[in-house]
Scaffold this motif. Structure first.
Motif, mmCIF file in Angstrom:
data_model
loop_
_atom_site.group_PDB
_atom_site.id
_atom_site.type_symbol
_atom_site.label_atom_id
_atom_site.label_comp_id
_atom_site.label_asym_id
_atom_site.label_seq_id
_atom_site.Cartn_x
_atom_site.Cartn_y
_atom_site.Cartn_z
ATOM 1 N N GLU A 180 97.965 64.394 82.305
ATOM 2 C CA GLU A 180 97.780 65.828 82.072
ATOM 3 C C GLU A 180 96.589 66.078 81.148
ATOM 4 O OE1 GLU A 180 101.270 68.066 80.907
ATOM 5 O OE2 GLU A 180 102.518 66.495 81.802
ATOM 6 N N ILE A 181 96.469 65.271 80.105
ATOM 7 C CA ILE A 181 95.363 65.412 79.153
ATOM 8 C C ILE A 181 94.035 65.170 79.861
ATOM 9 C CG2 ILE A 181 94.295 64.412 77.094
ATOM 10 C CD1 ILE A 181 97.195 63.859 76.099
ATOM 11 N N ASP A 182 93.975 64.126 80.698
ATOM 12 C CA ASP A 182 92.753 63.850 81.444
ATOM 13 C C ASP A 182 92.390 65.000 82.379
ATOM 14 O OD1 ASP A 182 92.460 61.420 80.185
ATOM 15 O OD2 ASP A 182 93.369 60.262 81.808
ATOM 16 N N THR A 183 93.404 65.586 83.023
ATOM 17 C CA THR A 183 93.162 66.730 83.908
ATOM 18 C C THR A 183 92.601 67.912 83.118
ATOM 19 O OG1 THR A 183 94.983 66.015 85.311
ATOM 20 C CG2 THR A 183 94.239 68.273 85.586
ATOM 21 N N TYR A 184 93.176 68.191 81.957
ATOM 22 C CA TYR A 184 92.689 69.288 81.120
ATOM 23 C C TYR A 184 91.258 69.029 80.646
ATOM 24 C CZ TYR A 184 97.367 71.298 80.900
ATOM 25 O OH TYR A 184 98.573 71.868 81.206
ATOM 26 N N ILE A 185 90.932 67.785 80.339
ATOM 27 C CA ILE A 185 89.581 67.464 79.887
ATOM 28 C C ILE A 185 88.578 67.697 81.011
ATOM 29 C CG2 ILE A 185 88.065 65.551 79.201
ATOM 30 C CD1 ILE A 185 90.406 64.485 77.521
ATOM 31 N N VAL A 186 88.923 67.276 82.233
ATOM 32 C CA VAL A 186 88.031 67.496 83.376
ATOM 33 C C VAL A 186 87.858 68.993 83.627
ATOM 34 C CG1 VAL A 186 87.835 67.206 85.884
ATOM 35 C CG2 VAL A 186 88.491 65.271 84.460
#
Length: 127
Positions: free
Chosen positions: A67-73
């Motif tokens: 989820e964190i990686d998705t938000y960063i992208v």
């Protein structure tokens, strides 16, 4: 690694402290307990920050990593779009200001030239 754990835990503590100060600052010895907690986090003997990081922060971050990686992208894409939009808006504002300034100065120049007689204009040397 120890300092990384400390600063991450301290940042989380500082973020939550913003809200808890408003709610429970009236509690007796609240500020003394806060100070003792920060000393406990910082102490190399108690290793409080590494204990909190390993028990709570790391498992939570590991569980929510995708989820964190998705938000960063998403944030990266939105920031690029936002910068392009603001860049276009800034260029449009600059172009509009330049045209308005040129129009105003041209009108002022034309008004000044009209005030001169032809005799005055002939006396100005050509460069």
């Amino acid at each position: 690694v120890r300092w990384m754990m400390y600063w991450i835990v301290f940042a989380l503590f500082s973020a939550t402290e913003t809200f808890t100060d408003l709610l429970i600052s009236w509690f007796p010895f609240y500020y003394e307990m806060k100070m003792a907690f920060v000393i406990w986090l910082l102490s190399p003997y108690t290793r409080g920050s590494s204990l909190i990081y390993r028990k709570f922060v790391h498992p939570t971050l590991s569980r929510k990593e995708k989820e964190i990686d998705t938000y960063i992208v998403q944030a990266r894409e939105r920031s690029y779009e936002t910068m392009v939009r603001f860049g276009k808006r800034g260029l449009n504002l600059a172009a509009t200001a330049a045209v308005q300034a040129a129009t105003k100065s041209q009108g002022a120049l034309a008004g000044r030239l009209r005030s001169f007689s032809m005799q005055d204009l002939r006396s100005i040397p050509d460069e």
